[in-house]
Design a protein around this motif. Structure first.
Motif, PDB file in Angstrom:
ATOM      1  N   ALA A 100       9.188 -13.630  -4.170  1.00  0.00           N
ATOM      2  CA  ALA A 100       8.589 -12.290  -4.231  1.00  0.00           C
ATOM      3  C   ALA A 100       8.237 -11.799  -2.827  1.00  0.00           C
ATOM      4  N   LEU A 101       7.581 -12.657  -2.039  1.00  0.00           N
ATOM      5  CA  LEU A 101       7.199 -12.274  -0.679  1.00  0.00           C
ATOM      6  C   LEU A 101       8.427 -11.993   0.176  1.00  0.00           C
ATOM      7  N   GLU A 102       9.452 -12.816   0.061  1.00  0.00           N
ATOM      8  CA  GLU A 102      10.665 -12.642   0.864  1.00  0.00           C
ATOM      9  C   GLU A 102      11.410 -11.364   0.484  1.00  0.00           C
ATOM     10  N   ASN A 103      11.405 -11.000  -0.801  1.00  0.00           N
ATOM     11  CA  ASN A 103      12.033  -9.753  -1.230  1.00  0.00           C
ATOM     12  C   ASN A 103      11.346  -8.555  -0.590  1.00  0.00           C
ATOM     13  N   ILE A 104      10.031  -8.584  -0.538  1.00  0.00           N
ATOM     14  CA  ILE A 104       9.268  -7.481   0.068  1.00  0.00           C
ATOM     15  C   ILE A 104       9.486  -7.457   1.576  1.00  0.00           C
ATOM     16  N   LEU A 105       9.570  -8.640   2.155  1.00  0.00           N
ATOM     17  CA  LEU A 105       9.696  -8.772   3.610  1.00  0.00           C
ATOM     18  C   LEU A 105      11.056  -8.310   4.123  1.00  0.00           C
ATOM     19  N   LEU A 106      12.102  -8.447   3.301  1.00  0.00           N
ATOM     20  CA  LEU A 106      13.473  -8.205   3.756  1.00  0.00           C
ATOM     21  C   LEU A 106      13.679  -6.840   4.418  1.00  0.00           C
ATOM     22  N   ILE A 123       0.698  -5.851   1.138  1.00  0.00           N
ATOM     23  CA  ILE A 123       1.147  -4.990   0.045  1.00  0.00           C
ATOM     24  C   ILE A 123       1.348  -5.802  -1.234  1.00  0.00           C
ATOM     25  N   LEU A 124       1.678  -7.086  -1.102  1.00  0.00           N
ATOM     26  CA  LEU A 124       1.763  -7.947  -2.281  1.00  0.00           C
ATOM     27  C   LEU A 124       0.384  -8.088  -2.924  1.00  0.00           C
ATOM     28  N   GLU A 125      -0.637  -8.152  -2.089  1.00  0.00           N
ATOM     29  CA  GLU A 125      -2.005  -8.192  -2.608  1.00  0.00           C
ATOM     30  C   GLU A 125      -2.365  -6.867  -3.280  1.00  0.00           C
ATOM     31  N   GLN A 126      -1.920  -5.752  -2.699  1.00  0.00           N
ATOM     32  CA  GLN A 126      -2.199  -4.441  -3.279  1.00  0.00           C
ATOM     33  C   GLN A 126      -1.636  -4.301  -4.695  1.00  0.00           C
ATOM     34  N   VAL A 127      -0.470  -4.910  -4.922  1.00  0.00           N
ATOM     35  CA  VAL A 127       0.137  -4.809  -6.261  1.00  0.00           C
ATOM     36  C   VAL A 127      -0.313  -5.948  -7.171  1.00  0.00           C
ATOM     37  N   GLN A 145       8.215  -8.112 -11.742  1.00  0.00           N
ATOM     38  CA  GLN A 145       9.379  -7.810 -10.909  1.00  0.00           C
ATOM     39  C   GLN A 145       9.356  -6.362 -10.437  1.00  0.00           C
ATOM     40  N   GLN A 146       8.953  -5.436 -11.325  1.00  0.00           N
ATOM     41  CA  GLN A 146       8.921  -4.040 -10.912  1.00  0.00           C
ATOM     42  C   GLN A 146       7.818  -3.790  -9.899  1.00  0.00           C
ATOM     43  N   ARG A 147       6.718  -4.495 -10.010  1.00  0.00           N
ATOM     44  CA  ARG A 147       5.652  -4.357  -9.019  1.00  0.00           C
ATOM     45  C   ARG A 147       6.111  -4.875  -7.652  1.00  0.00           C
ATOM     46  N   VAL A 148       6.884  -5.960  -7.653  1.00  0.00           N
ATOM     47  CA  VAL A 148       7.470  -6.447  -6.401  1.00  0.00           C
ATOM     48  C   VAL A 148       8.433  -5.398  -5.837  1.00  0.00           C
ATOM     49  N   ALA A 149       9.234  -4.794  -6.725  1.00  0.00           N
ATOM     50  CA  ALA A 149      10.190  -3.767  -6.281  1.00  0.00           C
ATOM     51  C   ALA A 149       9.469  -2.554  -5.688  1.00  0.00           C
ATOM     52  N   ILE A 150       8.343  -2.181  -6.273  1.00  0.00           N
ATOM     53  CA  ILE A 150       7.555  -1.062  -5.750  1.00  0.00           C
ATOM     54  C   ILE A 150       6.989  -1.427  -4.373  1.00  0.00           C
ATOM     55  N   ALA A 151       6.461  -2.645  -4.254  1.00  0.00           N
ATOM     56  CA  ALA A 151       5.939  -3.096  -2.959  1.00  0.00           C
ATOM     57  C   ALA A 151       7.039  -3.088  -1.911  1.00  0.00           C
ATOM     58  N   LEU A 182       2.342   3.054  -8.982  1.00  0.00           N
ATOM     59  CA  LEU A 182       3.273   3.937  -8.283  1.00  0.00           C
ATOM     60  C   LEU A 182       2.559   5.164  -7.729  1.00  0.00           C
ATOM     61  N   PHE A 183       1.733   5.810  -8.553  1.00  0.00           N
ATOM     62  CA  PHE A 183       1.048   7.024  -8.108  1.00  0.00           C
ATOM     63  C   PHE A 183      -0.092   6.707  -7.138  1.00  0.00           C
ATOM     64  N   SER A 184      -0.722   5.553  -7.319  1.00  0.00           N
ATOM     65  CA  SER A 184      -1.793   5.154  -6.405  1.00  0.00           C
ATOM     66  C   SER A 184      -1.252   4.923  -5.001  1.00  0.00           C
ATOM     67  N   LEU A 185      -0.174   4.150  -4.895  1.00  0.00           N
ATOM     68  CA  LEU A 185       0.434   3.902  -3.585  1.00  0.00           C
ATOM     69  C   LEU A 185       1.001   5.179  -2.991  1.00  0.00           C
ATOM     70  N   ASN A 186       1.525   6.041  -3.857  1.00  0.00           N
ATOM     71  CA  ASN A 186       2.082   7.305  -3.386  1.00  0.00           C
ATOM     72  C   ASN A 186       1.009   8.187  -2.751  1.00  0.00           C
ATOM     73  N   ARG A 187      -0.151   8.252  -3.411  1.00  0.00           N
ATOM     74  CA  ARG A 187      -1.263   9.058  -2.862  1.00  0.00           C
ATOM     75  C   ARG A 187      -1.730   8.490  -1.535  1.00  0.00           C
ATOM     76  N   GLU A 188      -1.850   7.168  -1.456  1.00  0.00           N
ATOM     77  CA  GLU A 188      -2.322   6.536  -0.226  1.00  0.00           C
ATOM     78  C   GLU A 188      -1.359   6.785   0.936  1.00  0.00           C
ATOM     79  N   SER A 189      -0.067   6.792   0.636  1.00  0.00           N
ATOM     80  CA  SER A 189       0.957   6.900   1.684  1.00  0.00           C
ATOM     81  C   SER A 189       1.340   8.338   1.995  1.00  0.00           C
ATOM     82  N   GLY A 190       0.999   9.290   1.103  1.00  0.00           N
ATOM     83  CA  GLY A 190       1.405  10.683   1.298  1.00  0.00           C
ATOM     84  C   GLY A 190       2.901  10.873   1.197  1.00  0.00           C
TER      85      GLY A 190
END
Length: 229
Positions: A100-106, A123-127, A145-151, A182-190
């Motif tokens: 999971a971490l390596e997928n996000i890191l790639l 971001i893994l902690e955030q999800v 898996q979808q939370r990892v994909a979002i991260a 999805l909407f929480s991270l979207n708001r934080e990131s603009g």
């Protein structure tokens, strides 16, 4: 942020030319959340792929963050995607041989992001999946898996995020968790968010809804405008 002018997509078939998208012109402003809804086969996923530079149009113009996608070759589109675009797939599309971490890191490593591993851990902690960092996709539930994909999609802080049926393969409970994330991270990131969905509740959470019918796009009338008295 996103503009199209007379955008079309046709493909050859044994019966002749099939027109998937009829001339489409619309724009999406920076920071907007927009849902594209419609029946299966209406062309909405094709439109999303064109906007993200994953496919090429037959004719027309696509402007993404001030740059003309339709004037770029595949290498240029890939560079733009790496800099400005995130994409979330219905089928997750995680690399099965990576944790999971390596997928996000790639994507962060490919982009040359400083302190990439720490960003991935954050971001893994955030999800909510720090405890799953060393697990492989086949050891995770669909929701995880979808939370990892979002991260993974958010780690490089894209200006634009495209999501194709982000809750389509999930049960109601996990679908709701993924929506909130999805909407929480979207708001934080603009981030500008454009998603394709069959889920009317998910679509209604967006600022605007665009309706795709037989390759033609129209704007939904806001519910507030329909309520009188």
């Amino acid at each position: 942020m996103i503009k199209t002018r007379e955008l079309t997509k046709t493909v050859p078939t044994s019966d002749g030319t099939l027109q998937i998208l009829k001339p489409i012109s619309f724009s999406i402003e920076a920071g907007e959340t927009v849902a594209i809804v419609g029946a299966s086969g209406s062309g909405k996923s094709t439109l999303l792929s064109l906007l993200a530079g994953l496919d090429t149009a037959t004719s027309g113009e696509i402007e993404l963050n001030g740059q003309r996608l339709d004037k770029m070759d595949e290498e240029q589109r890939a560079t733009l995607r790496g800099q400005d675009v995130g994409f979330i797939f219905q089928a997750f599309m995680l690399v099965q041989s990576l944790t999971a971490l390596e997928n996000i890191l790639l994507p962060a490593q490919i982009a040359g992001l400083e302190n990439a591993e720490q960003h991935a851990k954050n971001i893994l902690e955030q999800v909510g999946l720090s405890h799953r960092a060393d697990h492989y996709p086949n050891q995770l539930s669909g929701g995880e898996q979808q939370r990892v994909a979002i991260a993974r999609a958010f780690i490089c802080k894209p200006k634009i995020l495209f999501a194709d049926e982000p809750t389509g393969n999930l049960d109601a409970e996990n679908g709701q968790k993924v929506e909130q994330l999805l909407f929480s991270l979207n708001r934080e990131s603009g981030t500008t968010l454009v998603l394709v969905t069959h889920d009317t509740q998910l679509a209604q959470k967006c600022d605007r809804q665009l309706i795709m019918q037989a390759g033609q796009l129209s704007e939904a009338i806001k519910q507030e405008a329909q309520r009188v008295g």
